[in-house]
Write a protein that holds these residues in place. Structure first.
Motif, PDB file in Angstrom:
ATOM      1  N   LEU A 184      -5.935  -4.138  -6.128  1.00  0.00           N
ATOM      2  CA  LEU A 184      -5.665  -4.588  -5.068  1.00  0.00           C
ATOM      3  C   LEU A 184      -5.470  -3.248  -4.158  1.00  0.00           C
ATOM      4  O   LEU A 184      -5.906  -3.369  -2.793  1.00  0.00           O
ATOM      5  CB  LEU A 184      -4.005  -5.243  -5.022  1.00  0.00           C
ATOM      6  N   VAL A 185      -4.921  -2.110  -4.506  1.00  0.00           N
ATOM      7  CA  VAL A 185      -5.008  -0.865  -3.868  1.00  0.00           C
ATOM      8  C   VAL A 185      -6.251  -0.108  -3.997  1.00  0.00           C
ATOM      9  O   VAL A 185      -6.473   0.989  -3.302  1.00  0.00           O
ATOM     10  CB  VAL A 185      -3.833  -0.115  -4.256  1.00  0.00           C
ATOM     11  N   GLY A 186      -7.425  -0.555  -4.548  1.00  0.00           N
ATOM     12  CA  GLY A 186      -8.688  -0.032  -4.885  1.00  0.00           C
ATOM     13  C   GLY A 186      -8.539   1.280  -5.565  1.00  0.00           C
ATOM     14  O   GLY A 186      -9.427   2.315  -5.169  1.00  0.00           O
ATOM     15  N   HIS A 220      11.780   0.809   7.970  1.00  0.00           N
ATOM     16  CA  HIS A 220      11.579   1.511   6.576  1.00  0.00           C
ATOM     17  C   HIS A 220      10.356   1.205   5.832  1.00  0.00           C
ATOM     18  O   HIS A 220       9.732  -0.087   5.955  1.00  0.00           O
ATOM     19  CB  HIS A 220      12.584   1.272   5.529  1.00  0.00           C
ATOM     20  N   TYR A 221       9.552   1.985   5.371  1.00  0.00           N
ATOM     21  CA  TYR A 221       8.070   1.618   5.039  1.00  0.00           C
ATOM     22  C   TYR A 221       8.202   1.458   3.309  1.00  0.00           C
ATOM     23  O   TYR A 221       7.104   1.726   2.807  1.00  0.00           O
ATOM     24  CB  TYR A 221       7.355   2.939   5.344  1.00  0.00           C
ATOM     25  N   VAL A 222       9.359   1.275   2.908  1.00  0.00           N
ATOM     26  CA  VAL A 222       9.426   0.649   1.453  1.00  0.00           C
ATOM     27  C   VAL A 222       8.642   1.587   0.581  1.00  0.00           C
ATOM     28  O   VAL A 222       8.708   2.981   0.648  1.00  0.00           O
ATOM     29  CB  VAL A 222       9.001  -0.674   1.380  1.00  0.00           C
ATOM     30  N   GLY A 223       7.662   0.971  -0.328  1.00  0.00           N
ATOM     31  CA  GLY A 223       7.111   1.921  -1.287  1.00  0.00           C
ATOM     32  C   GLY A 223       6.167   2.971  -0.861  1.00  0.00           C
ATOM     33  O   GLY A 223       5.755   3.968  -1.477  1.00  0.00           O
ATOM     34  N   LEU A 256       1.527   2.775  -5.343  1.00  0.00           N
ATOM     35  CA  LEU A 256       0.331   2.982  -5.857  1.00  0.00           C
ATOM     36  C   LEU A 256      -0.773   3.250  -4.652  1.00  0.00           C
ATOM     37  O   LEU A 256      -1.538   4.013  -4.731  1.00  0.00           O
ATOM     38  CB  LEU A 256      -0.035   2.017  -6.955  1.00  0.00           C
ATOM     39  N   SER A 257      -0.514   2.507  -3.492  1.00  0.00           N
ATOM     40  CA  SER A 257      -1.734   2.547  -2.491  1.00  0.00           C
ATOM     41  C   SER A 257      -1.737   3.966  -1.579  1.00  0.00           C
ATOM     42  O   SER A 257      -2.592   4.087  -1.028  1.00  0.00           O
ATOM     43  CB  SER A 257      -1.200   1.469  -1.522  1.00  0.00           C
ATOM     44  N   ARG A 274       6.018  -5.457  -6.034  1.00  0.00           N
ATOM     45  CA  ARG A 274       5.719  -5.139  -4.563  1.00  0.00           C
ATOM     46  C   ARG A 274       6.121  -3.620  -4.235  1.00  0.00           C
ATOM     47  O   ARG A 274       5.221  -2.869  -3.671  1.00  0.00           O
ATOM     48  CB  ARG A 274       6.329  -5.990  -3.463  1.00  0.00           C
ATOM     49  N   PHE A 275       7.162  -3.015  -4.511  1.00  0.00           N
ATOM     50  CA  PHE A 275       7.403  -1.816  -4.398  1.00  0.00           C
ATOM     51  C   PHE A 275       6.466  -0.851  -4.992  1.00  0.00           C
ATOM     52  O   PHE A 275       5.871   0.252  -4.537  1.00  0.00           O
ATOM     53  CB  PHE A 275       8.749  -1.450  -4.604  1.00  0.00           C
TER      54      PHE A 275
END
Length: 452
Positions: A60-62, A330-333, A32-33, A26-27
């Protein structure tokens, strides 16, 4: 010059930061996104033993198909990205920085050490490894002239940033912490009953998309203890040997709750860490709770500052001596680029251990019998409790990160801390045990002055 300008300079010069990502969970996927929208950054490769998961993350992130390479050499030559099953491929490549995001403390420690010895900066997303032996890894990096850093976007780095703000502003730090949902019975939670304690739909929990072990560790107190150990070791703060209090409260009550007991709060002493619960002990959600947020509590340095605390809407404690600064999310990754840019372009960390102040020790969830094999973080046998490093070493406590796949040689009653003498260590841990011994050698004593 700000970070974005520095990154644009690298982009213009055709010399982007070369990044290796280990772990496409997930992170990593969240990072990557965003990274293709950030100038001056090039993800050379993604290493994951499950290459299908890594390839799925790119889809998933295009990630454009034409931006996927067939080899590291191709990726370096053409600014593309390769997916590989073996982290060694990235650890041995000509890249600048490694992002360790496997979530496995044993593997993560090995990757971090190899990255440092290979001349690469390291961003440690695997906070379990940081809590276990981060001080020694940070010392190795410093000796090599490299940066070892907590990951911006995860709560420990954001809390450390608030601590740094406070001390740079001339304040004494009373407490640093975060919010989380907690009820007393969570310490006995296990993967069989974990979904009874979450708000997910049955359709989602039955889908197999969620990891019950991971979500157990998020709620049984282990993850909170690990994150606060990382904060304590990076910010020179001493936890209570009674563990985190998880006191219920809202954002206006942070400074009243997270102050020393002698001043009306819950802390054993000044200069500590704690976690507040976002629900009452009856399980009711608290309005304006601290869930997902992070905070620092500071003490007024004189009467004038105390007056300022009460004159502005800063939600001080009733005495006006203590006030809190709070960040609600917090916006994580999605925020990880901050750590990468700081490490490579400025040579600074977004939080890094400066000593061994806190430890997370394996504590029995139930009566354990000799012959049982411990199943680690988020399992059926133990949860992680935060105590001071000094007490942990004195008691011979077993770090929760090492309480996986090791058999017990004697019984341990429910609620008791598991010790090194209670288990038989298994092969394959030589590197992590070496770094753990080096971490213990950096232990901070409770009578040492706390950094202001």
């Amino acid at each position: 010059m700000n970070l974005h300008e520095l990154l644009q300079g690298r982009e213009t010069a055709g010399d982007p930061i070369k990044i290796g990502l280990i772990g496409a969970g997930r992170f990593g996927t969240m990072f990557l996104s965003q990274v293709r929208n950030t100038p001056g950054m090039h993800v050379v490769g993604i290493a994951d033993i499950n290459t299908e998961r890594a390839q799925g993350a790119l889809q998933l992130v295009g990630w454009p198909e034409e931006a996927v390479a067939s080899s590291v050499e191709d990726a370096l030559a053409h600014g593309t990205t390769v997916v590989v099953p073996d982290a060694s491929t990235l650890l041995e490549a000509d890249i600048d920085i490694i992002v360790e995001a496997t979530g496995n403390p044993i593997v993560g420690t090995d990757h971090a050490l190899r990255a440092i010895r290979g001349g690469k900066h390291i961003i440690m997303v695997t906070v379990e490894a940081d809590a276990l032996c981060g001080p020694a890894l940070a010392a190795e990096a410093k000796k090599a002239g490299l940066v070892y850093s907590l990951a911006y976007g995860d709560q420990p780095a954001l809390i450390w940033e608030l601590v740094d703000w406070a001390r740079t502003s001339g304040f004494k730090v009373t407490a640093a912490g975060k919010g989380a949902k907690y009820l007393p019975h969570y310490h006995q939670m296990n993967p069989d009953n974990v979904w009874e304690n979450w708000e997910f739909s049955k359709e989602l929990t039955d889908s197999g998309q969620l990891n019950p072990y991971m979500h157990t560790s998020f709620r049984d107190g282990t993850k909170a203890a690990i994150e606060m150990a990382a904060v304590a070791n990076a910010a020179s703060l001493f936890p209570s040997d009674e563990g985190l209090t998880f006191t219920p409260g809202d954002v206006e009550q942070i400074a009243s709750i997270c102050r020393p007991a002698e001043d009306g709060g819950v802390l054993a002493h000044n200069g500590s860490v704690d976690v507040m619960s976002s629900v009452t002990r009856d399980g009711e959600w608290i309005e304006h709770n601290t869930q997902e947020g992070v905070f620092v509590v500071v003490e007024a340095t004189n009467d004038y500052v105390s007056g300022c605390f009460t004159e502005y809407p800063w939600h001080p404690d009733p005495s006006g001596r203590f006030a809190a600064l709070y960040r609600p999310y917090h916006y994580v990754g999605l925020e990880l680029g901050i750590s990468i840019a700081n490490a490579v372009l400025r040579g600074v960390a977004t939080g890094s251990p400066v000593g061994f102040y806190a430890d997370v020790v394996a504590t029995a969830k139930k009566d354990l019998s000799a012959g049982e094999v411990l199943d680690g973080e988020g399992g059926f046998c133990v949860y992680g409790k935060l105590i001071s490093a000094e007490t942990s070493v004195a008691r011979g406590a077993l770090p929760v990160a090492l309480a996986h796949s090791v058999p017990l040689v004697r019984d341990v009653p429910e609620g008791e801390v598991v010790t090194w003498d209670d288990v038989e260590m298994v092969d394959g841990m030589e590197t992590v045990l070496e770094m753990r011994r080096a971490t213990v050698a950096l232990m901070a004593k409770a009578d040492q002055p706390i950094t202001v």
